[in-house]
Design an enzyme around this catalytic site. Structure first.
Site, PDB file in Angstrom:
ATOM      1  N   ASN A  50      19.454  68.549 -50.049  1.00  0.00           N
ATOM      2  CA  ASN A  50      18.153  67.893 -49.930  1.00  0.00           C
ATOM      3  C   ASN A  50      17.066  68.800 -50.468  1.00  0.00           C
ATOM      4  O   ASN A  50      17.341  69.908 -50.920  1.00  0.00           O
ATOM      5  CB  ASN A  50      17.888  67.468 -48.473  1.00  0.00           C
ATOM      6  CG  ASN A  50      17.847  68.653 -47.546  1.00  0.00           C
ATOM      7  OD1 ASN A  50      16.967  69.498 -47.661  1.00  0.00           O
ATOM      8  ND2 ASN A  50      18.813  68.734 -46.635  1.00  0.00           N
ATOM      9  N   ASP A  96      22.789  64.866 -42.175  1.00  0.00           N
ATOM     10  CA  ASP A  96      23.272  64.047 -41.064  1.00  0.00           C
ATOM     11  C   ASP A  96      24.719  63.606 -41.303  1.00  0.00           C
ATOM     12  O   ASP A  96      25.437  63.275 -40.368  1.00  0.00           O
ATOM     13  CB  ASP A  96      22.395  62.802 -40.902  1.00  0.00           C
ATOM     14  CG  ASP A  96      21.032  63.168 -40.336  1.00  0.00           C
ATOM     15  OD1 ASP A  96      20.980  64.050 -39.459  1.00  0.00           O
ATOM     16  OD2 ASP A  96      20.014  62.594 -40.786  1.00  0.00           O
ATOM     17  N   ASP A 155      24.921  67.317 -34.336  1.00  0.00           N
ATOM     18  CA  ASP A 155      23.465  67.467 -34.226  1.00  0.00           C
ATOM     19  C   ASP A 155      23.164  68.800 -33.544  1.00  0.00           C
ATOM     20  O   ASP A 155      23.397  68.970 -32.340  1.00  0.00           O
ATOM     21  CB  ASP A 155      22.857  66.295 -33.451  1.00  0.00           C
ATOM     22  CG  ASP A 155      21.355  66.262 -33.633  1.00  0.00           C
ATOM     23  OD1 ASP A 155      20.683  67.263 -33.284  1.00  0.00           O
ATOM     24  OD2 ASP A 155      20.845  65.255 -34.155  1.00  0.00           O
ATOM     25  N   ILE A 156      22.655  69.730 -34.326  1.00  0.00           N
ATOM     26  CA  ILE A 156      22.495  71.119 -33.850  1.00  0.00           C
ATOM     27  C   ILE A 156      21.443  71.222 -32.754  1.00  0.00           C
ATOM     28  O   ILE A 156      21.666  71.815 -31.699  1.00  0.00           O
ATOM     29  CB  ILE A 156      22.125  72.041 -35.040  1.00  0.00           C
ATOM     30  CG1 ILE A 156      23.211  71.971 -36.116  1.00  0.00           C
ATOM     31  CG2 ILE A 156      21.900  73.468 -34.567  1.00  0.00           C
ATOM     32  CD1 ILE A 156      22.842  72.612 -37.438  1.00  0.00           C
ATOM     33  N   PHE A 171      11.804  69.483 -35.537  1.00  0.00           N
ATOM     34  CA  PHE A 171      10.908  68.908 -36.544  1.00  0.00           C
ATOM     35  C   PHE A 171      11.354  67.469 -36.776  1.00  0.00           C
ATOM     36  O   PHE A 171      12.502  67.116 -36.478  1.00  0.00           O
ATOM     37  CB  PHE A 171      11.000  69.696 -37.857  1.00  0.00           C
ATOM     38  CG  PHE A 171      10.030  70.846 -37.930  1.00  0.00           C
ATOM     39  CD1 PHE A 171      10.177  71.941 -37.091  1.00  0.00           C
ATOM     40  CD2 PHE A 171       8.979  70.832 -38.828  1.00  0.00           C
ATOM     41  CE1 PHE A 171       9.283  73.005 -37.148  1.00  0.00           C
ATOM     42  CE2 PHE A 171       8.079  71.890 -38.896  1.00  0.00           C
ATOM     43  CZ  PHE A 171       8.227  72.974 -38.057  1.00  0.00           C
ATOM     44  N   LYS A 215      12.663  60.971 -31.461  1.00  0.00           N
ATOM     45  CA  LYS A 215      13.484  62.194 -31.577  1.00  0.00           C
ATOM     46  C   LYS A 215      13.214  63.137 -30.415  1.00  0.00           C
ATOM     47  O   LYS A 215      14.130  63.788 -29.911  1.00  0.00           O
ATOM     48  CB  LYS A 215      13.208  62.890 -32.913  1.00  0.00           C
ATOM     49  CG  LYS A 215      13.984  62.253 -34.045  1.00  0.00           C
ATOM     50  CD  LYS A 215      13.676  62.790 -35.420  1.00  0.00           C
ATOM     51  CE  LYS A 215      14.433  61.933 -36.438  1.00  0.00           C
ATOM     52  NZ  LYS A 215      13.963  62.068 -37.801  1.00  0.00           N
ATOM     53  N   LYS A 242      16.680  63.574 -28.515  1.00  0.00           N
ATOM     54  CA  LYS A 242      17.325  64.877 -28.729  1.00  0.00           C
ATOM     55  C   LYS A 242      17.027  65.864 -27.599  1.00  0.00           C
ATOM     56  O   LYS A 242      17.460  66.998 -27.634  1.00  0.00           O
ATOM     57  CB  LYS A 242      16.886  65.460 -30.074  1.00  0.00           C
ATOM     58  CG  LYS A 242      17.305  64.591 -31.273  1.00  0.00           C
ATOM     59  CD  LYS A 242      17.146  65.307 -32.599  1.00  0.00           C
ATOM     60  CE  LYS A 242      17.565  64.394 -33.756  1.00  0.00           C
ATOM     61  NZ  LYS A 242      18.278  65.085 -34.821  1.00  0.00           N
TER      62      LYS A 242
HETATM   63  O1  PMT Z   1      11.594  73.620 -46.295  1.00  0.00           O
HETATM   64  P1  PMT Z   1      10.293  73.071 -46.855  1.00  0.00           P
HETATM   65  O2  PMT Z   1      10.411  72.721 -48.318  1.00  0.00           O
HETATM   66  O3  PMT Z   1       9.118  73.975 -46.579  1.00  0.00           O
HETATM   67  O4  PMT Z   1       9.993  71.684 -46.133  1.00  0.00           O
HETATM   68  C1  PMT Z   1       9.727  71.648 -44.775  1.00  0.00           C
HETATM   69  C2  PMT Z   1      10.441  70.493 -44.076  1.00  0.00           C
HETATM   70  C3  PMT Z   1       9.899  69.166 -44.591  1.00  0.00           C
HETATM   71  C4  PMT Z   1      11.946  70.566 -44.321  1.00  0.00           C
HETATM   72  C5  PMT Z   1      10.157  70.688 -42.533  1.00  0.00           C
HETATM   73  O5  PMT Z   1       8.783  70.605 -42.284  1.00  0.00           O
HETATM   74  C6  PMT Z   1      10.900  69.637 -41.708  1.00  0.00           C
HETATM   75  O6  PMT Z   1      10.441  68.533 -41.496  1.00  0.00           O
HETATM   76  N1  PMT Z   1      12.122  69.982 -41.222  1.00  0.00           N
HETATM   77  C7  PMT Z   1      13.025  69.070 -40.521  1.00  0.00           C
HETATM   78  C8  PMT Z   1      13.761  68.245 -41.529  1.00  0.00           C
HETATM   79  C9  PMT Z   1      14.747  67.256 -40.910  1.00  0.00           C
HETATM   80  O7  PMT Z   1      15.889  67.360 -41.154  1.00  0.00           O
HETATM   81  O8  PMT Z   1      14.207  66.424 -40.102  1.00  0.00           O
HETATM   82  P2  PMT Z   1      15.032  65.208 -39.336  1.00  0.00           P
HETATM   83  O9  PMT Z   1      13.950  64.295 -38.887  1.00  0.00           O
HETATM   84  O10 PMT Z   1      16.098  64.638 -40.229  1.00  0.00           O
HETATM   85  O11 PMT Z   1      15.748  65.936 -38.145  1.00  0.00           O
HETATM   86  C10 PMT Z   1      15.149  66.026 -36.853  1.00  0.00           C
HETATM   87  C11 PMT Z   1      15.490  67.341 -36.209  1.00  0.00           C
HETATM   88  O12 PMT Z   1      16.889  67.413 -35.949  1.00  0.00           O
HETATM   89  C12 PMT Z   1      15.151  68.564 -37.022  1.00  0.00           C
HETATM   90  O13 PMT Z   1      14.647  69.547 -36.140  1.00  0.00           O
HETATM   91  C13 PMT Z   1      16.498  68.991 -37.604  1.00  0.00           C
HETATM   92  O14 PMT Z   1      16.554  70.415 -37.837  1.00  0.00           O
HETATM   93  C14 PMT Z   1      17.446  68.583 -36.510  1.00  0.00           C
HETATM   94  N2  PMT Z   1      18.817  68.259 -36.950  1.00  0.00           N
HETATM   95  C15 PMT Z   1      19.057  67.230 -37.800  1.00  0.00           C
HETATM   96  C16 PMT Z   1      20.352  66.918 -38.138  1.00  0.00           C
HETATM   97  C17 PMT Z   1      21.420  67.692 -37.607  1.00  0.00           C
HETATM   98  N3  PMT Z   1      22.680  67.443 -37.934  1.00  0.00           N
HETATM   99  N4  PMT Z   1      21.144  68.692 -36.775  1.00  0.00           N
HETATM  100  C18 PMT Z   1      19.884  68.993 -36.427  1.00  0.00           C
HETATM  101  O15 PMT Z   1      19.652  69.941 -35.654  1.00  0.00           O
END
Ligand code: PMT
Length: 403
Positions: free
Chosen positions: A212, A281, A308-309, A325, A339, A343
């Site tokens: 990504n 994901d 999901d970490i 995030f 979320k 989560k």
């Molecule tokens: O890295 P940059 O270019 O500076 O960009 C920053 C960013 C946009 C990546 C950052 O600000 C951001 O939004 N990071 C989270 C990206 C993300 O994967 O978001 P999500 O909405 O898909 O996931 C929600 C949360 O679950 C996140 O905290 C993610 O780390 C966590 N997650 C998701 C999937 C997974 N399998 N395990 C997780 O822990």
């Protein structure tokens, strides 16, 4: 920062022999505007770049240069100066001065002053990028950090030698701001903060992967902000092209599974876990050999969910304070709040992504939600945004700790 925390502070400013020494004139001016009493100490090499008279005029005090000078010692001897200072700031600090400080030398006024002082020391390096990356310099920086010196910068960009890279002196305004943050007692001293950053790469075959657009900039900025707040920081990063922030323990991983395993190793007993990584994901089952095109009209990949970490950390027996995030292209607030709940997070920092915002750019804005409130953090460079976010996280963390 509204309160002027530098007012009436006594700062010895050490200026050493770098082309960036000209910026120390502006630095003195900005410190004085904040009400700081500045005494300047120059190395002899610094006098080749800027005159003592300039810094004397701007600081309003004689500039000290010589260690073995009866007149200077009579004015304010190095021991007295060492006791007088609330802080010693060396800006610019050359590779040589850094090496001499790390080696405990005391063979000029500035190094003698530092070794005789119990005041906190802040160092703003300035040098060619190769000199900065040099292993000896990095070892010296580590050594100084282990002695509690604060390293401010360096910044990255065009260098006086015509090269590009890390090693520029921070701008005077940034040095003053960094100092302001340091003067406020480190709020995460003794705390272990684990942060994830960057993308994950999920292999399809030995040459291809699903990834990504995350550059890691936001997560790395959060790591810097946590280190500035005094935390012991572990940064678990996916594949990115960024230098390791000074003083941060970095662990590189590639896949969501590897990130999960490292997080489980480090985060279950930490104080704060901040999940900034853009974790896949879903992942394919990687093939052992390169997929050949060979007349195929279509290729189907079967994807299975990754672990999901952040949820795994939040659902532990004694979870740390967990900040996630949320990267959303639409309905940011609704999905972020979902979320937060689903989560089991303490806080969620939501950002709009796509169409050139959020991912990979240098600026961003966030909407932060927690169970009983929310706050918007306006568009700002990710370095500043990370500090503002860290302030908010510390506030909520302390509030949770006392309930
Ligand atoms: O890295 P940059 O270019 O500076 O960009 C920053 C960013 C946009 C990546 C950052 O600000 C951001 O939004 N990071 C989270 C990206 C993300 O994967 O978001 P999500 O909405 O898909 O996931 C929600 C949360 O679950 C996140 O905290 C993610 O780390 C966590 N997650 C998701 C999937 C997974 N399998 N395990 C997780 O822990």
């Amino acid at each position: 920062m509204t309160e002027n925390v530098l007012h009436n502070k006594k700062i010895v400013l050490g200026v050493t022999g770098s082309i960036a020494a000209y910026k120390s004139a502006d630095l003195v001016r900005r410190l004085r505007e904040k009400g700081v009493d500045v005494r300047v100490v120059m190395t002899k090499a610094a006098c080749e770049f800027i005159t003592p008279l300039t810094l004397q005029t701007l600081s309003g005090h004689p500039v000290a240069i010589e260690l073995l000078d009866a007149d200077e010692e009579a004015a304010m001897g190095h021991i007295k100066l060492a006791r007088w200072a609330d802080w010693i700031l060396i800006a610019p600090a050359t590779a040589d001065t850094i090496a001499r400080l790390a080696g405990g030398r005391a063979d000029d006024l500035l190094t003698a002053l530092c070794s005789a002082s119990e005041s906190p020391l802040a160092i703003a390096p300035a040098m060619n990028n190769k000199m900065w990356q040099n292993e000896a310099t990095q070892n010296n920086i580590r050594q100084l950090r282990s002695q509690s010196a604060q390293i401010l910068g360096p910044a990255s960009g065009d260098q006086a030698c015509g090269e590009q890279g890390e090693g520029r002196l921070l701008e005077p305004n940034d040095i003053v701001q960094a100092l302001e943050r340091l003067v406020v007692p480190a709020q995460l001293q003794g705390k272990h903060v684990v942060i994830t950053a960057g993308p994950t790469y999920e292999p399809i075959d030995p040459v291809r992967f699903i990834g990504n657009r995350s550059s890691g900039k936001m997560g790395f900025a959060v790591a810097v902000a946590a280190a500035e707040a005094g935390a012991d920081v572990t940064l678990i990063s996916g594949p990115v092209n960024l230098p390791t922030p000074t003083g941060v323990h970095r662990i590189d991983v590639e896949t969501a599974q590897q990130m999960h395993d490292k997080v489980m190793e480090y985060a279950l007993h930490c104080d704060l876990f901040i999940a900034c990584a853009a974790v896949a994901d879903f992942r394919p089952q990687p093939l052992e050999q390169k997929i050949k095109k060979m007349g195929k009209q279509e290729l189907q990949l079967t994807l299975t969910p990754t672990l999901d970490i952040v949820s795994a950390v939040a659902s532990g027996d004694q979870p740390p304070f967990v900040v996630g995030f949320a990267a959303e292209t639409n309905s940011v607030e609704t999905y972020a709040k979902d979320k937060l709940k689903r989560k089991g997070l303490d806080m969620v920092a939501a950002n709009q992504v796509g169409d050139g915002v959020g991912f990979a750019v240098d600026e961003n804005e966030l909407q932060v939600f927690w169970e009983s409130g929310s706050q918007s953090l306006a568009m700002a460079p990710k370095s500043q945004l990370a500090r503002d976010l860290m302030t908010l996280i510390i506030e909520r963390y302390n509030a949770k700790d006392t309930t």
